[in-house]
Design an enzyme around this catalytic site. Structure first.
Site, PDB file in Angstrom:
ATOM      1  N   THR A  35      28.787  59.145  17.759  1.00  0.00           N
ATOM      2  CA  THR A  35      27.638  59.399  16.900  1.00  0.00           C
ATOM      3  C   THR A  35      27.896  60.561  15.951  1.00  0.00           C
ATOM      4  O   THR A  35      27.196  60.715  14.955  1.00  0.00           O
ATOM      5  CB  THR A  35      26.405  59.744  17.754  1.00  0.00           C
ATOM      6  OG1 THR A  35      26.787  60.736  18.717  1.00  0.00           O
ATOM      7  CG2 THR A  35      25.881  58.514  18.498  1.00  0.00           C
ATOM      8  N   GLY A 121      45.044  64.761  27.489  1.00  0.00           N
ATOM      9  CA  GLY A 121      44.863  63.321  27.355  1.00  0.00           C
ATOM     10  C   GLY A 121      43.768  62.733  28.213  1.00  0.00           C
ATOM     11  O   GLY A 121      43.707  61.522  28.406  1.00  0.00           O
ATOM     12  N   SER A 122      42.869  63.574  28.726  1.00  0.00           N
ATOM     13  CA  SER A 122      41.832  63.072  29.636  1.00  0.00           C
ATOM     14  C   SER A 122      40.469  62.984  28.962  1.00  0.00           C
ATOM     15  O   SER A 122      39.492  62.608  29.585  1.00  0.00           O
ATOM     16  CB  SER A 122      41.736  63.980  30.861  1.00  0.00           C
ATOM     17  OG  SER A 122      41.420  65.304  30.463  1.00  0.00           O
ATOM     18  N   SER A 126      41.258  69.292  25.272  1.00  0.00           N
ATOM     19  CA  SER A 126      42.222  70.382  25.372  1.00  0.00           C
ATOM     20  C   SER A 126      42.598  70.915  23.998  1.00  0.00           C
ATOM     21  O   SER A 126      42.812  72.117  23.829  1.00  0.00           O
ATOM     22  CB  SER A 126      43.479  69.897  26.103  1.00  0.00           C
ATOM     23  OG  SER A 126      44.012  68.743  25.486  1.00  0.00           O
ATOM     24  N   ASP A 171      33.722  68.743  19.532  1.00  0.00           N
ATOM     25  CA  ASP A 171      34.606  69.419  20.490  1.00  0.00           C
ATOM     26  C   ASP A 171      34.736  70.900  20.184  1.00  0.00           C
ATOM     27  O   ASP A 171      34.619  71.753  21.065  1.00  0.00           O
ATOM     28  CB  ASP A 171      35.986  68.757  20.489  1.00  0.00           C
ATOM     29  CG  ASP A 171      35.935  67.324  20.962  1.00  0.00           C
ATOM     30  OD1 ASP A 171      34.861  66.861  21.392  1.00  0.00           O
ATOM     31  OD2 ASP A 171      36.985  66.643  20.899  1.00  0.00           O
ATOM     32  N   TYR A 220      40.510  54.120  17.515  1.00  0.00           N
ATOM     33  CA  TYR A 220      39.496  55.055  17.026  1.00  0.00           C
ATOM     34  C   TYR A 220      39.257  54.818  15.528  1.00  0.00           C
ATOM     35  O   TYR A 220      38.113  54.737  15.067  1.00  0.00           O
ATOM     36  CB  TYR A 220      39.968  56.485  17.279  1.00  0.00           C
ATOM     37  CG  TYR A 220      39.021  57.563  16.801  1.00  0.00           C
ATOM     38  CD1 TYR A 220      38.075  58.124  17.661  1.00  0.00           C
ATOM     39  CD2 TYR A 220      39.078  58.042  15.496  1.00  0.00           C
ATOM     40  CE1 TYR A 220      37.212  59.113  17.240  1.00  0.00           C
ATOM     41  CE2 TYR A 220      38.214  59.037  15.059  1.00  0.00           C
ATOM     42  CZ  TYR A 220      37.289  59.570  15.930  1.00  0.00           C
ATOM     43  OH  TYR A 220      36.438  60.546  15.498  1.00  0.00           O
TER      44      TYR A 220
END
Length: 389
Positions: A35, A121-122, A126, A171, A220
């Site tokens: 979003t 990568g989770s 990071s 993020d 993506y």
């Protein structure tokens, strides 16, 4: 979950200089996926996984960056910074410095040591933690103090323009602006936000499916293009609609036939997810955990079926969570295509929930997951001031 003394000792040993140390957390998004670039709402929380950045000045004009996680060092000329990234881990801290230089700050010679426990990568961000920790460290060294929303925007630009990943603002924003024991409802249009308290008896249990993903990947980009296609169709009829933030489900009923089938589904997810995200913040503020759980379940179905950004393993993880004790709500979090699920769990049953989910998932998939019991943490901050100050 990190020990700043370890980084301090490492930095002193390597560079013979006392560092100032800053921490920036990773994040988990409780609700509101894909979003952000539709200028909508997201509701992340900072978590107690973080990147630590230790910094001290140098007098040789070099920028030296060491990552303890990668056990590698990179050296750059402070007077001649690269214009773009080189697909290396150093792109993230260096990109933050390049953006600060673009704001007119002279970046001096410096030693920067990085140590993090945000799983790579989770889907726990990071990269943003590295960017924000670096930006906070470097601005401290050069003696400037940015408002946190501005700092977050600079770090987002580092990832967009220097690293080359087309991420939204969430993020970096939550890493810079998170608050202890709170989620943050962010309006991605104007960066206004409000905090929503997470009750003390609620744990954040993050379950890593161990299926890796990358937001720089083609999926993506494809999803984002489909979202923009849908917005463009609606805008032909309602010119004021520049982003799906301004669209309604009624618009899809009227003009969805003019979109590709995939664009229609993606738009339905984004429009309904925006509504759910605001409602979820209201539910937290009202201490209505049952409603919050219902919204999270609905969000996962939408993410999996309409946005088609889940995977078998993530759907399995969410399904199995519902048979564990103490669950309030569960869904896939992050950019999708693997990564982690977020589970809100009664604090007193969090360890039992974790152990039961790990055993069930391993039995069902043959994959041993990593599952972490976390809490909502504060945003980026100074940890240890240099002893020489």
């Amino acid at each position: 979950m990190y020990d700043p003394e370890v980084l301090r000792s490492l930095h002193v040993s390597r560079y013979k200089s006392e560092p100032e140390i800053f921490a920036a957390p990773g994040r988990v998004n409780l609700i509101g996926e894909h979003t952000d670039y539709a200028e909508g709402f997201v509701m992340p929380a900072a978590i107690d996984f973080a990147t630590l950045a230790g910094i001290s000045p140098r007098d040789d004009g070099k920028i030296v960056i060491y990552s303890e996680n990668f056990k590698e060092e990179r050296v750059f000329d402070a007077r001649s910074l690269p214009k773009s990234g080189s697909k290396d881990w150093s792109d993230y801290p260096l990109g933050a410095m390049v953006m600060l230089a673009g704001e007119g700050h002279r970046i001096p010679g410096l030693s920067l040591s990085l140590l993090g426990d945000v799983p790579l990568g989770s889907g726990l961000s990071s990269s943003a933690a590295v960017e924000v920790a670096t930006a906070l460290a470097v601005t401290s060294l050069v003696g400037v103090d940015y408002a946190r929303p501005k700092l977050a925007r600079l770090c987002q630009r580092a990832e967009n323009e220097f690293v080359g990943a087309n991420c939204g603002i969430m993020d970096q924003f939550i890493s810079a602006n998170g608050a202890e024991d709170h989620a943050l409802l962010l309006d991605c249009r104007d960066l206004s936000f409000r905090l929503a308290p997470i009750p003390a008896n609620v744990a954040l249990v993050i379950a890593n499916t161990m299926v890796k993903h990358s937001v720089a990947g083609g999926e993506y980009t494809t999803r984002r293009a489909e979202v923009e296609e849908a917005a463009a169709v609606i805008a032909r009829h309602r010119p004021e609609v520049r982003f799906l933030r301004d669209a309604t489900v009624e618009d899809l009923h009227k003009w969805g036939a003019e979109m590709s089938p995939n664009a229609l589904k993606r738009a339905r997810h984004v429009i309904t997810e925006n509504t759910r995200t605001v409602a979820a913040a209201d539910a937290l503020i009202d201490h209505d955990l049952k409603e919050l759980g219902r919204l999270m379940a609905e969000a996962h179905v939408s993410y999996s079926q309409d946005f088609e950004a889940s995977c078998v393993e993530a759907d399995t993880m969410v399904m199995l969570a519902h048979s564990q004790p103490g669950l309030i709500g569960a869904r896939l979090t992050g950019g999708g295509f693997g990564g982690c699920t977020i589970n809100l769990v009664e604090q007193g049953k969090a360890n039992e929930f974790r152990d039961g989910l790990a055993a069930s998932y391993a039995s069902e998939t043959g994959i041993v997951p990593q599952i972490h019991v976390c809490h909502a943490s504060s945003g980026a901050h100074r940890v240890i001031a240099s002893l020489s100050h």
